[in-house]
Design a protein around this motif. Sequence first.
Motif, PDB file in Angstrom:
ATOM      1  N   MET A   1      25.912   6.945 -30.581  1.00 13.65           N
ATOM      2  CA  MET A   1      25.409   5.844 -31.431  1.00 13.65           C
ATOM      3  C   MET A   1      23.900   5.680 -31.218  1.00 13.65           C
ATOM      4  SD  MET A   1      27.836   4.303 -33.112  1.00 13.65           S
ATOM      5  CE  MET A   1      29.576   4.095 -33.183  1.00 13.65           C
ATOM      6  N   SER A   2      23.492   5.743 -29.959  1.00 11.83           N
ATOM      7  CA  SER A   2      22.064   5.574 -29.652  1.00 11.83           C
ATOM      8  C   SER A   2      21.276   6.700 -30.310  1.00 11.83           C
ATOM      9  CB  SER A   2      21.813   5.589 -28.152  1.00 11.83           C
ATOM     10  OG  SER A   2      22.566   4.589 -27.529  1.00 11.83           O
TER      11      SER A   2
ATOM     12  N   CYS B   1       9.573  -2.701 -23.102  1.00 14.07           N
ATOM     13  CA  CYS B   1      10.180  -1.826 -24.109  1.00 14.07           C
ATOM     14  C   CYS B   1      11.625  -2.258 -24.393  1.00 14.07           C
ATOM     15  CB  CYS B   1      10.122  -0.388 -23.608  1.00 14.07           C
ATOM     16  SG  CYS B   1      11.224   0.719 -24.459  1.00 14.07           S
TER      17      CYS B   1
ATOM     18  N   LEU C   1      22.124  -0.453 -35.787  1.00 19.72           N
ATOM     19  CA  LEU C   1      23.061   0.369 -36.565  1.00 19.72           C
ATOM     20  C   LEU C   1      23.916  -0.468 -37.507  1.00 19.72           C
ATOM     21  CD1 LEU C   1      24.504   3.251 -34.362  1.00 19.72           C
ATOM     22  CD2 LEU C   1      22.932   3.377 -36.276  1.00 19.72           C
TER      23      LEU C   1
ATOM     24  N   VAL D   1      27.921  -0.080 -26.166  1.00 22.54           N
ATOM     25  CA  VAL D   1      26.758   0.470 -26.874  1.00 22.54           C
ATOM     26  C   VAL D   1      25.577  -0.490 -26.638  1.00 22.54           C
ATOM     27  CG1 VAL D   1      25.846   1.082 -29.156  1.00 22.54           C
ATOM     28  CG2 VAL D   1      28.242   1.506 -28.622  1.00 22.54           C
ATOM     29  N   PRO D   2      24.371   0.023 -26.319  1.00 26.03           N
ATOM     30  CA  PRO D   2      23.244  -0.880 -26.055  1.00 26.03           C
ATOM     31  C   PRO D   2      23.057  -1.916 -27.162  1.00 26.03           C
ATOM     32  CG  PRO D   2      22.609   1.362 -25.544  1.00 26.03           C
ATOM     33  CD  PRO D   2      23.991   1.429 -26.142  1.00 26.03           C
ATOM     34  N   VAL D   3      22.650  -3.113 -26.759  1.00 20.42           N
ATOM     35  CA  VAL D   3      22.523  -4.232 -27.690  1.00 20.42           C
ATOM     36  C   VAL D   3      21.592  -3.870 -28.856  1.00 20.42           C
ATOM     37  CG1 VAL D   3      21.771  -6.635 -27.905  1.00 20.42           C
ATOM     38  CG2 VAL D   3      22.936  -5.880 -25.828  1.00 20.42           C
TER      39      VAL D   3
ATOM     40  N   ILE E   1      10.801   4.167 -24.702  1.00 18.48           N
ATOM     41  CA  ILE E   1      12.220   4.056 -25.096  1.00 18.48           C
ATOM     42  C   ILE E   1      13.052   5.184 -24.467  1.00 18.48           C
ATOM     43  CG2 ILE E   1      13.874   3.832 -26.998  1.00 18.48           C
ATOM     44  CD1 ILE E   1      11.684   2.974 -28.828  1.00 18.48           C
TER      45      ILE E   1
ATOM     46  N   LEU F   1      17.308   7.867 -36.669  1.00 18.14           N
ATOM     47  CA  LEU F   1      16.893   7.164 -37.892  1.00 18.14           C
ATOM     48  C   LEU F   1      15.459   6.649 -37.755  1.00 18.14           C
ATOM     49  CD1 LEU F   1      19.957   4.946 -38.888  1.00 18.14           C
ATOM     50  CD2 LEU F   1      18.788   6.582 -40.357  1.00 18.14           C
ATOM     51  N   LEU F   2      15.184   6.024 -36.593  1.00 11.24           N
ATOM     52  CA  LEU F   2      13.837   5.483 -36.365  1.00 11.24           C
ATOM     53  C   LEU F   2      12.809   6.607 -36.370  1.00 11.24           C
ATOM     54  CD1 LEU F   2      14.034   2.737 -33.561  1.00 11.24           C
ATOM     55  CD2 LEU F   2      14.272   2.492 -36.003  1.00 11.24           C
TER      56      LEU F   2
ATOM     57  N   VAL G   1      22.044   8.342 -33.030  1.00 14.12           N
ATOM     58  CA  VAL G   1      21.951   8.100 -34.480  1.00 14.12           C
ATOM     59  C   VAL G   1      20.846   7.079 -34.774  1.00 14.12           C
ATOM     60  CG1 VAL G   1      23.184   7.229 -36.515  1.00 14.12           C
ATOM     61  CG2 VAL G   1      24.373   8.668 -34.855  1.00 14.12           C
ATOM     62  N   PHE G   2      20.824   6.002 -33.998  1.00 16.65           N
ATOM     63  CA  PHE G   2      19.837   4.938 -34.239  1.00 16.65           C
ATOM     64  C   PHE G   2      18.406   5.450 -34.025  1.00 16.65           C
ATOM     65  CE2 PHE G   2      17.498   1.100 -32.611  1.00 16.65           C
ATOM     66  CZ  PHE G   2      17.370   0.481 -33.836  1.00 16.65           C
ATOM     67  N   PHE G   3      18.181   6.124 -32.879  1.00 17.04           N
ATOM     68  CA  PHE G   3      16.816   6.571 -32.599  1.00 17.04           C
ATOM     69  C   PHE G   3      16.404   7.719 -33.536  1.00 17.04           C
ATOM     70  CE2 PHE G   3      17.797   4.634 -28.341  1.00 17.04           C
ATOM     71  CZ  PHE G   3      17.016   3.513 -28.576  1.00 17.04           C
TER      72      PHE G   3
ATOM     73  N   ILE H   1      30.371   7.809 -26.624  1.00 21.19           N
ATOM     74  CA  ILE H   1      30.214   7.126 -27.922  1.00 21.19           C
ATOM     75  C   ILE H   1      28.881   6.374 -27.941  1.00 21.19           C
ATOM     76  CG2 ILE H   1      31.157   5.304 -29.414  1.00 21.19           C
ATOM     77  CD1 ILE H   1      33.942   6.032 -28.304  1.00 21.19           C
ATOM     78  N   SER H   2      28.587   5.729 -26.818  1.00 26.92           N
ATOM     79  CA  SER H   2      27.352   4.956 -26.727  1.00 26.92           C
ATOM     80  C   SER H   2      26.124   5.856 -26.885  1.00 26.92           C
ATOM     81  CB  SER H   2      27.337   4.225 -25.383  1.00 26.92           C
ATOM     82  OG  SER H   2      26.077   3.752 -25.097  1.00 26.92           O
TER      83      SER H   2
ATOM     84  N   VAL I   1      20.802  -0.947 -30.079  1.00 23.43           N
ATOM     85  CA  VAL I   1      21.408   0.063 -30.954  1.00 23.43           C
ATOM     86  C   VAL I   1      22.495  -0.578 -31.812  1.00 23.43           C
ATOM     87  CG1 VAL I   1      22.747   2.206 -30.966  1.00 23.43           C
ATOM     88  CG2 VAL I   1      20.864   1.929 -29.339  1.00 23.43           C
TER      89      VAL I   1
ATOM     90  N   PHE J   1      33.703   6.290 -23.579  1.00 21.25           N
ATOM     91  CA  PHE J   1      32.933   5.206 -24.206  1.00 21.25           C
ATOM     92  C   PHE J   1      31.432   5.420 -24.017  1.00 21.25           C
ATOM     93  CE2 PHE J   1      36.912   2.763 -24.433  1.00 21.25           C
ATOM     94  CZ  PHE J   1      36.790   2.315 -25.736  1.00 21.25           C
TER      95      PHE J   1
ATOM     96  N   HIS K   1      18.252   0.225 -21.182  1.00 19.69           N
ATOM     97  CA  HIS K   1      18.578  -0.566 -22.369  1.00 19.69           C
ATOM     98  C   HIS K   1      19.793  -1.435 -22.060  1.00 19.69           C
ATOM     99  CE1 HIS K   1      15.616   1.272 -24.874  1.00 19.69           C
ATOM    100  NE2 HIS K   1      16.048   2.474 -24.578  1.00 19.69           N
ATOM    101  N   ILE K   2      19.668  -2.700 -22.422  1.00 20.73           N
ATOM    102  CA  ILE K   2      20.713  -3.649 -22.038  1.00 20.73           C
ATOM    103  C   ILE K   2      21.991  -3.405 -22.827  1.00 20.73           C
ATOM    104  CG2 ILE K   2      21.338  -6.097 -22.110  1.00 20.73           C
ATOM    105  CD1 ILE K   2      18.279  -6.581 -21.636  1.00 20.73           C
ATOM    106  N   SER K   3      23.123  -3.370 -22.107  1.00 19.47           N
ATOM    107  CA  SER K   3      24.404  -3.278 -22.802  1.00 19.47           C
ATOM    108  C   SER K   3      25.425  -4.151 -22.080  1.00 19.47           C
ATOM    109  CB  SER K   3      24.881  -1.824 -22.853  1.00 19.47           C
ATOM    110  OG  SER K   3      24.898  -1.304 -21.558  1.00 19.47           O
ATOM    111  N   VAL K   4      26.504  -4.438 -22.768  1.00 22.35           N
ATOM    112  CA  VAL K   4      27.552  -5.277 -22.181  1.00 22.35           C
ATOM    113  C   VAL K   4      28.528  -4.356 -21.441  1.00 22.35           C
ATOM    114  CG1 VAL K   4      29.408  -6.923 -22.696  1.00 22.35           C
ATOM    115  CG2 VAL K   4      27.329  -6.909 -24.071  1.00 22.35           C
TER     116      VAL K   4
END
Lengths: 438, 169
Positions: free
Chosen positions: B99-100, A285, A30, A22-24, B65, B106-107, B102-104, B95-96, A26, B92, B74-77
């Motif tokens: 999740m993204s 960004c 969250l 999941v992006p850092v 964004i 909310l924003l 849900v976050f955006f 899921i990512s 996010v 996965f 967007h940086i991810s591991v």
Amino acid sequence: MTTFEIGIGSVVGLFALLGMGVPVAVSLGLVGFVGLCITIGPSFALSIVQTAPYSAVANYSWAVLPLFVLMGTLAASSGMTMDLFRAANMWLGRIRGGLYLTVIVGSAGFAAASGSTVVNSVVFTRLALPEMLKYGYSRAISLGCIAASGTFAAMIPPSLTMVIYAIITEQSIGKLLLAGVFPGLLSAFLYAVLILSMVRLKPSISPQTRHAKYTLKQKIHSLKGVWGIVVLVILVLGGIYAGMFPPSAAGAVGAFGTFLIALMKLGLKKDWIMESLENSAAVACTIFTILIGGLIFSRLLVITGVVSQFVDFIAGSVQSTGGLLALFSIMYIVLGCYLDTASIMVITLPFVFPVIVKFGIDPIWFGIIFVKLIEISVITPPVGLNLYAVLSGAGKDADFKDLALGVIPFLVTDVVTLFILIWFPRISTWLPETMIGK
Amino acid sequence: MSSDRSTGYVDTFSRLGALLSGVALLLMMLIGAADVIFSKLFNSPIPGSFEATEALMVVSAFMAIGYNQFKRGHISVTLFTSRMKKTPAGVFRLISHFMSFVFFFLLAWQGWIYGLHSLEVLEYESGLISFPVYPAKLLAALGASLAALQCIADFVRKVREIVGNEGAS
């Protein structure tokens, strides 16, 4: 569930989400939001989500960040690096190991316009590696030299790492940028000493030169393409040092100057302008989104008291400043294997910085130590970020084993530099202390 | 076919957002440099440049964004997921994207409340000149909404890809 347990649970949850890809930004946002919902209730958590993102970004002092990104992108697309490389090559090419020195000097010069270690590494891989292989230089040392010299961008201003550190720790951006000047030059100087010693001890890494000979007139003429970068450095750093303008204005001046240089070289064409703007906006960004997520997460950490407990725990178990720095050094080098620089800073600094303050360590000096650690972490095999940048730039010309071996002498030199910077804080603190516009 | 077209529209909107973001950055540079030149050479700074820089920075950061999401900027591991087989890695990724979203979302949701309230009271920042704050707040909400939409588009595309793979094998 106590608030402290929620805090610990959040840190675990954060790493679980990160592991799932999941992006850092996010993950931070969250986990922070859910944690805040549990500790202080959903309505308060929502109000933080409502105000934090806007207030995080609408801050004049942070304008330096996207503007420095733009400056670096424009510098890369202007072909300025080619001029720098050519000039350095004319002056240094005939010395044994000259192309290594050319990479070190060229990369340090480009670092004065660019703030990203990855961009530096990719640009110099494309520019220098084919030339180095053509003249029979050691593939491993060439790759190592390019990856390691790319890290200068983090220390030599304008450095994005330094700006993000300043933003998160609420330190003076101008002071931090200036603090990086001498440590950056010291790193470049020690790399040069390393190369000259290695060439003497193991001449096979650099064949007898077959380089063309240039007259002094030609050499001086080659500097024609470099004047732009010199003027920019004087303008940006001089302006900050003399207190003529704040770093954000310096960022605008630097980006505008680079834009004019690019305009002179490439002409008014839509493609390079649009590409540079779009790339810079995307990079800025990315960093801003991480900062927004980080802000929500750090509110949670503060509210749950995890940070103060962490500070007490560290203060109880580590007695000396040296021990503390050693502990953090190991932690950052390990973290650097998994995370990029901006994420490492956003995740760790809310914990680490209060400890630094508690130990009475100068935050500017620690900033330099921190950036040096980041520089080391991005070239530490097996996962250093710059190593991958070089590999992607080199394509079939490189394999990871060569690169990992070639970078080791530079890593050792970096550790020596780190010790020097820890031992002699004045190298970092002298310039910001004497600056006129505090 | 119609979902193909809608994800395509979302991509185009994200691209337009990135364009606006780039133009905002260009304006930040021009205003900042002009302000320094005018204040140092003619001793007359550009009124409102400080506030305009802040507003443009918000526009630049938020409007890109969605495009970043589209470009996977967007940086991810990726240490673990890159070693997985295609289907689990795809799950996965789903899921990512979720999740993204849900976050955006909310924003965006909270951003619209914040922005519309600012518009309602016609919020201004008082400096050398009064500078309107609400356009930047509304554009921030729009940027976050674009990002949330892009997450849905990416999610749909990924589902189709996984289902397609399963069907093929």
